[in-house]
Enzyme design. Structure first.
Site, short mmCIF file in Angstrom:
data_model
loop_
_atom_site.label_atom_id
_atom_site.label_comp_id
_atom_site.label_asym_id
_atom_site.label_seq_id
_atom_site.Cartn_x
_atom_site.Cartn_y
_atom_site.Cartn_z
N HIS A 5 0.84 -1.20 0.00
CA HIS A 5 0.00 0.00 0.00
C HIS A 5 0.87 1.25 0.00
CE1 HIS A 5 -3.18 2.84 0.85
NE2 HIS A 5 -4.06 1.87 0.64
N HIS A 6 0.44 2.24 -0.76
CA HIS A 6 1.22 3.47 -0.91
C HIS A 6 1.36 4.23 0.40
CE1 HIS A 6 3.31 6.44 -3.11
NE2 HIS A 6 2.61 6.41 -4.22
#
Length: 477
Positions: free
Chosen positions: A136-137
């Protein structure tokens, strides 16, 4: 216990604003066989994952966003929730691999568990196999993600192309440097005065840059099929060129490697728009170009340290050399205008207001149908040396960007060893021609290479991907 920064948390809030997007980033490592025993892979990846704190931590949200989310250890961490095994259908060429990548990246990561997955992809042609790492960013930006992925390889995080970027070459704060203790009081006073002037100049530069970014976002661009709502399904394609050719082109024309890459992207988008029957205009391709603000001493820090520039890429210009020249001049202007400092200043300021207010504001703004930015182009410097996984050589790494905020395509670039790869994520319904974009990028590089006399000999030029065109005819679930 560590809190997410305002920038880190913004990726969670942006994901919350649209049920059709997943803000996970990824990378596919294509590996020469033979494939190891799956249980051996589980054992090795479990050991290496425990060395990376974010791989065994979950995000704890606060009720009503009264405080920033926190990273806490997952007391029930089980590698079985994160390591998956899948096989592509025969013949296992790029077409089948790209369809599998798109399918894997569509699904959101489970926020009740550490926000990453590793997929072992079997059945690739030529006796190859692959690993797809999905993160996930909110955990990390491109450089930090590349460092995390390198730690899962046999040799760990080694020398990286990230050392060449501007932020990495800059030493710490110039103000701190000017104010460091000196024995000579006159010299100290002189340094203090110069630091005050520098601080004022830097603040003014950042304010101007922030105002310019705001103006770019608020100014609507030309109507284009590149901007609009997206569905929950994705397509993926890739273009790969020789890094040495890219460097030769950049030296010949006196521009940066990033300029050459963005010019090739400009050429690819122009070809795609023309094939769609659209007329590319001067304001068609306002592009979000993330810029690293990470110093070399912070390569191992896992978070997001990026700003942004918003240049217009000249898809209205048919001549490739003029395209490159315009890209170069516009990037220089954007860098000089303070856009990178302005973006950093905005999130720094957001960190000084109550978190609930910043979180609600980001959620509100990301729900608005922005019509100014139409593309994403992010450049991630990867490892300089060849990586190995359980003794097997990684022959290629393909980056996978997310799409969101009404951007129907996104491009990530990654340099690895002697290759430079463009990974393209696209909305399934509105970008069925994503392979046209990929081939246009390769042709754009080759055209510039031909103009400066760089040949297509063995090991150089633009490798063909003859099977990629069929990759997005059907996206099997």
């Amino acid at each position: 216990m560590q809190h997410l920064t305002t920038l880190d948390a913004s990726f969670l809030q942006a994901e919350d604003s649209d049920p059709h997007v997943s803000l996970a980033v990824g990378a596919v490592s294509i590996i020469e066989g033979p494939q190891p025993d799956y249980h051996e892979l589980i054992e090795v990846f479990a050991e290496r994952a425990h060395r990376i704190p974010r791989c065994t931590q979950i995000v704890r949200m606060r009720p009503f966003d009264l405080a920033a989310p926190e990273w806490v250890d997952d007391p029930y961490f089980d590698i079985g929730h994160h390591l998956h095994r899948v096989a592509v259908p025969a013949p296992g060429a790029d077409a089948e691999l790209f369809a599998m990548i798109a399918t894997i990246m569509e699904r959101r990561l489970d926020r009740d568990r550490p926000l990453w997955e590793c997929w072992i992809i079997e059945g690739l042609a030529g006796g190859r196999w692959a690993t797809l790492i999905k993160i996930h960013h909110c955990i990390a930006d491109g450089i930090a993600t590349a460092q995390m992925l390198a730690k899962l390889s046999d040799d760990g995080a080694g020398e990286t192309f990230a050392a060449d970027i501007r932020a990495a070459r800059e030493s710490g704060s110039s103000i701190v440097g000017l104010l460091r203790p000196r024995l000579n009081p006159v010299a100290w006073m002189s340094g203090a005065w110069r630091a005050t002037l520098t601080a004022g100049s830097a603040a003014e530069h950042a304010i101007v840059g922030a105002a310019e970014l705001t103006a770019r976002v608020l100014a609507p661009g030309q109507e284009s099929s590149l901007n609009g709502p997206v569905t929950g399904m994705r397509r993926f394609s890739a273009a790969t060129v020789d890094l040495g050719v890219m460097k030769d082109v950049s030296r010949h024309f006196g521009v940066t490697l990033n300029d050459v890459a963005l010019a090739a992207i400009t050429s690819g988008y122009r070809n795609m728009l023309l094939a769609r029957g659209e007329s590319p205009g001067p304001r068609t391709l306002r592009t979000l170009v993330p810029v690293s603000m990470r110093s070399a001493s912070d390569f191992d820090v896992t978070d997001n340290r990026v700003s942004a520039m918003l240049p217009l890429l000249p898809v209205d210009e048919p001549d490739p050399v003029r395209q490159l020249d315009i890209v170069h001049r516009r990037l220089l202007r954007a860098k000089g205008s303070g856009q990178r400092e302005g973006g950093t200043a905005v999130f720094a300021a957001a960190g000084n207001i109550p978190f609930a207010l910043s979180a609600w504001t980001i959620r509100f703004l990301t729900r608005l149908p922005q019509k100014s930015v139409t593309a994403l182009a992010t450049n991630v410097p990867g490892p300089r040396g060849r990586q190995r996984v359980l003794g097997r050589k990684v022959v290629e790494i393909l980056p996978i960007p997310p799409i969101a905020l009404h951007l129907r395509t996104g491009i990530a670039m990654l340099s690895y060893a002697r290759r430079f790869s463009f990974g393209i994520t696209a909305d399934y319904d509105t970008a069925p021609d994503v392979d046209t974009l990929a081939r246009g990028i390769e042709n754009g590089v080759q055209c510039l290479a031909d103009l400066c006399g760089v040949g297509r000999g063995p090991g150089s030029g633009v490798p063909a991907r003859p099977n990629a065109e069929a990759a997005n005819d059907k996206n099997p679930a």
